[in-house]
Design an enzyme around this catalytic site. Structure first.
Site, PDB file in Angstrom:
ATOM      1  N   ASP A 153      65.631  48.090  65.623  1.00 25.10           N
ATOM      2  CA  ASP A 153      66.007  49.214  66.788  1.00 25.10           C
ATOM      3  C   ASP A 153      64.871  49.880  66.932  1.00 25.10           C
ATOM      4  O   ASP A 153      63.633  49.719  66.515  1.00 25.10           O
ATOM      5  CB  ASP A 153      66.857  50.004  66.183  1.00 25.10           C
ATOM      6  CG  ASP A 153      66.750  50.741  64.908  1.00 25.10           C
ATOM      7  OD1 ASP A 153      65.426  51.521  64.905  1.00 25.10           O
ATOM      8  OD2 ASP A 153      67.516  50.969  64.145  1.00 25.10           O
ATOM      9  N   LYS A 204      68.798  50.766  70.048  1.00 27.63           N
ATOM     10  CA  LYS A 204      69.700  51.780  70.818  1.00 27.63           C
ATOM     11  C   LYS A 204      69.433  53.090  71.002  1.00 27.63           C
ATOM     12  O   LYS A 204      68.592  53.847  70.106  1.00 27.63           O
ATOM     13  CB  LYS A 204      71.123  52.177  69.850  1.00 27.63           C
ATOM     14  CG  LYS A 204      71.994  50.465  69.501  1.00 27.63           C
ATOM     15  CD  LYS A 204      73.300  51.042  68.758  1.00 27.63           C
ATOM     16  CE  LYS A 204      73.260  51.569  67.491  1.00 27.63           C
ATOM     17  NZ  LYS A 204      72.260  50.605  66.591  1.00 27.63           N
ATOM     18  N   MET A 218      69.837  63.724  65.466  1.00 29.73           N
ATOM     19  CA  MET A 218      70.079  63.550  66.899  1.00 29.73           C
ATOM     20  C   MET A 218      70.812  64.919  67.447  1.00 29.73           C
ATOM     21  O   MET A 218      71.819  64.719  68.292  1.00 29.73           O
ATOM     22  CB  MET A 218      71.351  62.570  66.618  1.00 29.73           C
ATOM     23  CG  MET A 218      70.565  61.010  66.123  1.00 29.73           C
ATOM     24  SD  MET A 218      71.879  59.710  65.894  1.00 29.73           S
ATOM     25  CE  MET A 218      72.641  60.490  64.692  1.00 29.73           C
TER      26      MET A 218
END
Length: 471
Positions: A253, A275, A388
């Site tokens: 990723d 992603k 995040m």
């Protein structure tokens, strides 16, 4: 790379050593053990050379062609001796490669520190800049690589012809040796039972399948879920590196640094499944299906994930998928962002004077900001690591304040943690959102909330991992 590493076959080759002290003795001993015909040019050999009398012949530099016919000439000057530049030039004119100890500028090659596990030999060189460092690294390797690795290499060498006859495919042989070196045959050899290891190896060669797999193996491949850590390749575990070298195909990723991908086996197929928030190159469900498909083709699939697979890495969803389809898998943990990034920023997650607990939360759910259990999060003497959370930072800080957090509660945002371009922005719950916006932070980030952030200021004289910009 300014020097080409090379291993020479010196069996019955003429090699000259010019010198008469301890260094010359070491050169003579090493060359003799390598099978060379050693000639010593010394007016008054020291006592260190006496035990080696049977390992060299004497030469006389007064002869006009004294250094003619030698492929290599070592000049082993003792401390305080000055190199004889005319003699060095004479040796080179005679066609020899020249080494002058401690004088790389005069040398055609350098002599590395050698870890001898014959036929396994490891050489460490620093280009002549830091020979002591090379010797120190050799000493570390001495403790990591048992002597029986050499016997394992010899065992493998004796079986190469038989295996090549059984398995014409290089890829199949590679798979076979990977199983041997990481399985019970190697363990038996390293334990010192050479006879049993040889018997086991002979049986494996006889019974292996055309693709190099064991006869007892199922046709399905395997999946490795490996945590690549937050960015710095030095934070990879030994096991992660080993699995990265075994994989046939890699799914990676956008959080996996190029420097980490450089450590993956070179001939492995690479598939990007990165992603980002609201922009999935490959949806999670498709990633799971792809792992199952590749494994059923008999491939060893490396699912390389930033941080740790099981800490907000959706590794749990992936092993559920694999288990449902009865695909064998391994999970290799990695350094998670909260631990790695806070350490590189000089912020301990716990400290007995500031925080006795630490919680990890995510600031992003399936449909936007996540609803957190604020009662358990906002507690005295507790650190909160938010993954995040940058995209919803304004919402998160307002929620902290709405649920009773002190506006002066310290906060740090670490962007590109553990990477060369790491930035650490500090502030408080009351002002960090405005600071982050003004600074233009983009991510990836980890947010650390708690009194431990204040320790960073106390360490401002010490920067173990310098950052281009600090706040």
């Amino acid at each position: 790379m300014n020097r080409l590493p090379i291993f020479l076959n010196l069996s019955d080759r003429r090699v000259a050593v010019v010198g008469q002290g301890a260094l010359a003795a070491r050169r003579v001993d090493t060359l003799a053990r390598a099978g060379a015909q050693v000639w010593l040019f010394a007016e008054n050999p020291s006592d260190e050379l006496a035990p080696l009398a049977g390992k060299y012949r004497r030469g006389d530099l007064a002869a006009p062609d004294a250094l003619k016919g030698f492929g290599i000439v070592y000049f082993a000057y003792e401390p305080g001796e000055q190199p004889d530049e005319a003699l060095i030039a004479r040796a080179r004119t005679s066609g020899a490669l020249v080494n002058v100890a401690d004088y790389p500028a005069f040398s055609d090659f350098i002599t590395p520190s050698v870890l001898d596990r014959s036929p396994l030999v490891i050489a460490i060189a620093t280009g002549g800049d830091a020979p002591l460092l090379g010797r120190m690294l050799k000493a570390r390797l001495e403790t990591l690589i048992p002597a029986n690795y050499g016997r394992l290499a010899a065992l493998a060498g004796a079986a190469r012809a038989a295996l090549a006859k059984k398995l014409p495919s290089q890829k199949a042989r590679l798979r076979f040796w990977e199983r041997v070196y990481d399985g019970p045959i190697a363990e038996t050899m390293l334990a010192g039972d050479e006879a049993t290891a040889k018997t086991m190896l002979d049986r494996e060669i006889e019974s292996c399948r055309p693709d190099g797999s064991a006869s007892s193996e199922t046709p399905a491949g395997e999946v490795y879920l490996v945590g690549a850590g937050p960015g710095d390749p030095d934070l990879l575990t030994f096991r992660a590196f080993r699995l990265m070298q075994q994989a046939d195909v890699v799914l990676y990723d956008q959080l996996v640094e190029p420097a980490i991908m450089d450590r993956v086996r070179r001939d492995a197929e690479r598939i990007y499944v990165g992603k980002r928030r609201a922009n999935h190159a490959v949806p999670q469900e498709e990633i799971g299906e792809l792992m199952v498909k590749l494994a059923r083709e008999g491939k060893r699939v490396l699912r390389l994930k930033g941080g740790d697979p099981f800490i907000f890495g959706r590794g749990g969803e992936e092993i559920e998928k694999l288990a449902a389809h009865r695909i064998p898998f391994q999970v290799c943990p990695g350094v998670t962002a909260a631990a790695g990034c806070s350490s590189y920023a000089g912020i301990p997650l716990t400290h007995r004077d500031y925080a006795q607990s630490c919680v990890f939360v995510t600031g992003h759910g399936r449909d936007g900001p996540i609803q957190l259990d604020w009662t358990s999060i906002i507690r005295p003497r507790q650190t909160v690591a938010v993954y995040m959370g940058l995209a919803h930072l304004d919402f998160l800080t307002k929620e902290f304040l709405r649920h009773g957090a002190d506006p002066a509660l310290p906060v740090a945002i670490i962007e590109n943690g553990t990477r060369p371009n790491q930035i650490t922005l500090t502030g408080t719950i009351g002002d960090i959102a405005a600071k982050a916006q003004a600074r233009g932070l983009r991510g990836p980030t980890i947010i650390i909330v708690g009194e431990v952030v204040t320790l960073r200021d106390k360490l401002n004289w010490y920067t173990p991992h310098p950052e281009p910009t600090q706040a």
